[in-house]
Design a protein around this motif. Structure first.
Motif, PDB file in Angstrom:
ATOM      1  N   TYR A 178       0.831  -1.210   0.000  1.00 62.87           N
ATOM      2  CA  TYR A 178       0.000   0.000   0.000  1.00 62.87           C
ATOM      3  C   TYR A 178       0.866   1.262   0.000  1.00 62.87           C
ATOM      4  O   TYR A 178       0.576   2.232  -0.708  1.00 62.87           O
ATOM      5  CB  TYR A 178      -0.931   0.006   1.223  1.00 62.87           C
ATOM      6  N   ALA A 179       1.906   1.257   0.839  1.00 62.40           N
ATOM      7  CA  ALA A 179       2.781   2.428   0.877  1.00 62.40           C
ATOM      8  C   ALA A 179       3.483   2.637  -0.455  1.00 62.40           C
ATOM      9  O   ALA A 179       3.701   3.773  -0.890  1.00 62.40           O
ATOM     10  CB  ALA A 179       3.805   2.262   2.004  1.00 62.40           C
ATOM     11  N   LEU A 180       3.820   1.550  -1.119  1.00 61.07           N
ATOM     12  CA  LEU A 180       4.484   1.647  -2.422  1.00 61.07           C
ATOM     13  C   LEU A 180       3.582   2.343  -3.439  1.00 61.07           C
ATOM     14  O   LEU A 180       4.041   3.164  -4.244  1.00 61.07           O
ATOM     15  CB  LEU A 180       4.864   0.251  -2.908  1.00 61.07           C
ATOM     16  N   PHE A 181       2.288   2.040  -3.415  1.00 62.91           N
ATOM     17  CA  PHE A 181       1.344   2.709  -4.314  1.00 62.91           C
ATOM     18  C   PHE A 181       1.381   4.223  -4.110  1.00 62.91           C
ATOM     19  O   PHE A 181       1.487   5.006  -5.067  1.00 62.91           O
ATOM     20  CB  PHE A 181      -0.081   2.209  -4.058  1.00 62.91           C
ATOM     21  N   ILE A 182       1.287   4.637  -2.844  1.00 66.14           N
ATOM     22  CA  ILE A 182       1.194   6.065  -2.539  1.00 66.14           C
ATOM     23  C   ILE A 182       2.509   6.776  -2.848  1.00 66.14           C
ATOM     24  O   ILE A 182       2.511   7.883  -3.391  1.00 66.14           O
ATOM     25  CB  ILE A 182       0.783   6.252  -1.066  1.00 66.14           C
ATOM     26  N   VAL A 183       3.631   6.162  -2.502  1.00 63.62           N
ATOM     27  CA  VAL A 183       4.925   6.782  -2.789  1.00 63.62           C
ATOM     28  C   VAL A 183       5.127   6.944  -4.296  1.00 63.62           C
ATOM     29  O   VAL A 183       5.618   7.976  -4.767  1.00 63.62           O
ATOM     30  CB  VAL A 183       6.066   5.944  -2.166  1.00 63.62           C
ATOM     31  N   THR A 184       4.734   5.947  -5.068  1.00 65.88           N
ATOM     32  CA  THR A 184       4.874   6.039  -6.527  1.00 65.88           C
ATOM     33  C   THR A 184       4.040   7.180  -7.084  1.00 65.88           C
ATOM     34  O   THR A 184       4.502   7.955  -7.928  1.00 65.88           O
ATOM     35  CB  THR A 184       4.454   4.706  -7.175  1.00 65.88           C
ATOM     36  N   ARG A 185       2.799   7.315  -6.622  1.00 65.29           N
ATOM     37  CA  ARG A 185       1.948   8.416  -7.071  1.00 65.29           C
ATOM     38  C   ARG A 185       2.523   9.760  -6.649  1.00 65.29           C
ATOM     39  O   ARG A 185       2.485  10.742  -7.399  1.00 65.29           O
ATOM     40  CB  ARG A 185       0.537   8.233  -6.504  1.00 65.29           C
ATOM     41  N   HIS A 186       3.061   9.836  -5.448  1.00 69.60           N
ATOM     42  CA  HIS A 186       3.678  11.072  -4.965  1.00 69.60           C
ATOM     43  C   HIS A 186       4.876  11.463  -5.839  1.00 69.60           C
ATOM     44  O   HIS A 186       5.036  12.647  -6.203  1.00 69.60           O
ATOM     45  CB  HIS A 186       4.118  10.879  -3.514  1.00 69.60           C
ATOM     46  N   ARG A 187       5.689  10.501  -6.186  1.00 72.47           N
ATOM     47  CA  ARG A 187       6.856  10.790  -7.023  1.00 72.47           C
ATOM     48  C   ARG A 187       6.426  11.283  -8.409  1.00 72.47           C
ATOM     49  O   ARG A 187       7.052  12.178  -8.976  1.00 72.47           O
ATOM     50  CB  ARG A 187       7.713   9.520  -7.155  1.00 72.47           C
ATOM     51  N   ALA A 200      -1.670  12.341  -3.896  1.00 72.81           N
ATOM     52  CA  ALA A 200      -1.394  10.903  -3.794  1.00 72.81           C
ATOM     53  C   ALA A 200      -2.378  10.228  -2.848  1.00 72.81           C
ATOM     54  O   ALA A 200      -2.896   9.141  -3.132  1.00 72.81           O
ATOM     55  CB  ALA A 200       0.041  10.677  -3.321  1.00 72.81           C
ATOM     56  N   VAL A 201      -2.664  10.872  -1.713  1.00 79.38           N
ATOM     57  CA  VAL A 201      -3.600  10.282  -0.756  1.00 79.38           C
ATOM     58  C   VAL A 201      -5.031  10.347  -1.294  1.00 79.38           C
ATOM     59  O   VAL A 201      -5.828   9.419  -1.102  1.00 79.38           O
ATOM     60  CB  VAL A 201      -3.498  10.997   0.604  1.00 79.38           C
ATOM     61  N   THR A 249      -4.584   7.581  -4.954  1.00 80.69           N
ATOM     62  CA  THR A 249      -4.125   6.236  -4.616  1.00 80.69           C
ATOM     63  C   THR A 249      -4.532   5.847  -3.200  1.00 80.69           C
ATOM     64  O   THR A 249      -4.781   4.669  -2.929  1.00 80.69           O
ATOM     65  CB  THR A 249      -2.600   6.152  -4.759  1.00 80.69           C
ATOM     66  N   GLY A 250      -4.623   6.828  -2.293  1.00 82.98           N
ATOM     67  CA  GLY A 250      -5.052   6.526  -0.935  1.00 82.98           C
ATOM     68  C   GLY A 250      -6.445   5.928  -0.896  1.00 82.98           C
ATOM     69  O   GLY A 250      -6.733   5.046  -0.090  1.00 82.98           O
ATOM     70  N   ARG A 251      -7.327   6.402  -1.781  1.00 83.10           N
ATOM     71  CA  ARG A 251      -8.673   5.816  -1.851  1.00 83.10           C
ATOM     72  C   ARG A 251      -8.604   4.358  -2.291  1.00 83.10           C
ATOM     73  O   ARG A 251      -9.323   3.505  -1.762  1.00 83.10           O
ATOM     74  CB  ARG A 251      -9.530   6.607  -2.838  1.00 83.10           C
ATOM     75  N   LEU A 278       0.419   8.370   8.522  1.00 84.26           N
ATOM     76  CA  LEU A 278       1.850   8.476   8.786  1.00 84.26           C
ATOM     77  C   LEU A 278       2.645   8.696   7.506  1.00 84.26           C
ATOM     78  O   LEU A 278       3.560   9.539   7.468  1.00 84.26           O
ATOM     79  CB  LEU A 278       2.336   7.213   9.498  1.00 84.26           C
ATOM     80  N   LEU A 279       2.321   7.952   6.455  1.00 88.04           N
ATOM     81  CA  LEU A 279       3.103   8.037   5.217  1.00 88.04           C
ATOM     82  C   LEU A 279       3.079   9.434   4.600  1.00 88.04           C
ATOM     83  O   LEU A 279       4.135   9.950   4.211  1.00 88.04           O
ATOM     84  CB  LEU A 279       2.614   6.987   4.224  1.00 88.04           C
ATOM     85  N   PRO A 280       1.915  10.096   4.454  1.00 92.11           N
ATOM     86  CA  PRO A 280       1.946  11.466   3.906  1.00 92.11           C
ATOM     87  C   PRO A 280       2.797  12.418   4.741  1.00 92.11           C
ATOM     88  O   PRO A 280       3.465  13.309   4.192  1.00 92.11           O
ATOM     89  CB  PRO A 280       0.472  11.877   3.922  1.00 92.11           C
ATOM     90  N   ALA A 281       2.780  12.229   6.066  1.00 88.82           N
ATOM     91  CA  ALA A 281       3.621  13.076   6.911  1.00 88.82           C
ATOM     92  C   ALA A 281       5.106  12.840   6.620  1.00 88.82           C
ATOM     93  O   ALA A 281       5.895  13.791   6.534  1.00 88.82           O
ATOM     94  CB  ALA A 281       3.314  12.802   8.384  1.00 88.82           C
ATOM     95  N   LEU A 282       5.477  11.585   6.439  1.00 85.74           N
ATOM     96  CA  LEU A 282       6.877  11.284   6.121  1.00 85.74           C
ATOM     97  C   LEU A 282       7.248  11.796   4.730  1.00 85.74           C
ATOM     98  O   LEU A 282       8.380  12.249   4.513  1.00 85.74           O
ATOM     99  CB  LEU A 282       7.105   9.769   6.206  1.00 85.74           C
ATOM    100  N   LEU A 283       6.312  11.739   3.788  1.00 85.95           N
ATOM    101  CA  LEU A 283       6.579  12.277   2.454  1.00 85.95           C
ATOM    102  C   LEU A 283       6.833  13.775   2.517  1.00 85.95           C
ATOM    103  O   LEU A 283       7.720  14.300   1.830  1.00 85.95           O
ATOM    104  CB  LEU A 283       5.401  11.972   1.527  1.00 85.95           C
ATOM    105  N   SER A 284       6.054  14.481   3.322  1.00 87.29           N
ATOM    106  CA  SER A 284       6.281  15.916   3.482  1.00 87.29           C
ATOM    107  C   SER A 284       7.609  16.181   4.180  1.00 87.29           C
ATOM    108  O   SER A 284       8.288  17.175   3.897  1.00 87.29           O
ATOM    109  CB  SER A 284       5.141  16.545   4.277  1.00 87.29           C
ATOM    110  N   PHE A 285       7.992  15.269   5.094  1.00 80.03           N
ATOM    111  CA  PHE A 285       9.235  15.462   5.844  1.00 80.03           C
ATOM    112  C   PHE A 285      10.463  15.328   4.939  1.00 80.03           C
ATOM    113  O   PHE A 285      11.409  16.125   5.036  1.00 80.03           O
ATOM    114  CB  PHE A 285       9.304  14.444   6.982  1.00 80.03           C
ATOM    115  N   ILE A 286      10.473  14.335   4.044  1.00 82.72           N
ATOM    116  CA  ILE A 286      11.658  14.134   3.205  1.00 82.72           C
ATOM    117  C   ILE A 286      11.672  15.079   2.006  1.00 82.72           C
ATOM    118  O   ILE A 286      12.722  15.268   1.370  1.00 82.72           O
ATOM    119  CB  ILE A 286      11.768  12.683   2.721  1.00 82.72           C
ATOM    120  N   GLY A 287      10.540  15.692   1.682  1.00 86.28           N
ATOM    121  CA  GLY A 287      10.508  16.684   0.606  1.00 86.28           C
ATOM    122  C   GLY A 287      10.886  16.118  -0.751  1.00 86.28           C
ATOM    123  O   GLY A 287      10.440  15.029  -1.142  1.00 86.28           O
TER     124      GLY A 287
END
Length: 274
Positions: free
Chosen positions: A58-67, A83-84, A87-89, A134-143
């Motif tokens: 699941y996290a891989l889906f969201i990270v890929t969409r974010h990228r 992304a949320v 893909t989050g849906r 948690l994942l969206p927060a970490l995505l915002s953290f790493i920029g």
């Protein structure tokens, strides 16, 4: 594998970190669940395996969409939000489907599986929650470190890259959109045909007789059957609570009725506890 796919150490660690947090929380939750209902001792391990699998997925889906959003030139916060929202849906829907499938074990009428089903379902729920919080927060953290150095340099040099739908998946989805009723009907017919064998389904529990013939447990099973007759490996214990003389009379007549039952090899005498 994730590092080779993303080219970014930060992005490759996020799915693993999210899965570990959700699985750790679920492990503690299963321990608390054990105080409310009976939970098999292998349920935490099963939940951990399922949680790691779906958590990384699941996290891989969201990270890929974010990228992809970052490559299109979106700001970090907006890319994570999109992304949320998209893909989050899909992740929430997939997690709900997995929970429904796991809770299907409740209808098997095998009591020891009830705790297993609820424990595994709890793990999936917490995994989905971690993926959309948690994942969206970490995505915002790493920029922008969600992209590799090469991708960041290309973005600075050439600007945002439009996301064009190409390949077989894009063509197939367009074909399905043009013929939704026909393909929906075909899919329904195929699923119904594949489900027909359930009408003749016979459920049972496995024993050593299901093991390969070369194993010691199977050899012992066969030796017992040869030495003591058929049925010795499959005893069935009948237990009754007696209330008065009539129940004792009925129970005394039960062995004769059982001996006349097809498939019953032998019946032991009735015994009473204290």
């Amino acid at each position: 594998v994730l590092f080779l796919a993303f080219g970014s150490l930060a992005a490759s660690l996020l799915p693993i970190a999210t899965a570990l947090v959700s699985v750790g929380t679920a492990y503690a939750g299963i321990g608390l669940l054990g105080h409310v209902m009976t939970v098999a001792d292998f349920a935490p391990m099963l939940g951990m395996l399922i949680g790691l699998g779906v958590g990384i997925d699941y996290a891989l889906f969201i990270v890929t969409r974010h990228r992809k959003g970052l490559k299109r030139g979106l700001p970090v916060a907006e890319a994570a939000r999109n992304a949320v929202a998209t893909t989050g849906r899909a992740v929430v829907f997939a997690g709900a489907t997995v929970c429904i499938a796991l809770l299907g074990m409740l209808i098997l009428r095998l009591g020891f599986l009830n705790g297993v089903a609820i424990a595994a379902c709890l793990t999936v729920v917490l995994t989905v929650a971690a993926s959309v919080t948690l994942l969206p927060a970490l995505l915002s953290f790493i920029g922008m470190r969600a992209l590799s150095r090469r991708e960041r340099a290309r973005l600075v040099e050439h600007g945002p890259q439009p996301e064009l739908p190409t390949g077989f998946a894009a063509r197939w989805s367009a074909f399905v959109e043009r013929h939704p009723k026909l393909l929906g009907a075909v899919a329904a017919v195929v699923m119904l045909v594949l489900a027909l064998p359930t009408l003749g389904l016979h459920l049972g529990t496995s024993d050593q007789g299901n093991n390969p013939a070369t194993t010691t447990t199977r050899k012992a099973y066969d030796l017992l059957a040869d030495g003591f007759g058929p049925g010795v490996n499959g005893p069935l214990t009948l237990v009754a609570e007696l209330d008065g003389a009539d129940d004792r009379v009925a129970l005394a007549a039960l062995p004769d009725a059982l001996r006349a039952t097809k498939g019953v090899e032998t019946v032991s005498p009735v015994t009473y506890n204290g």
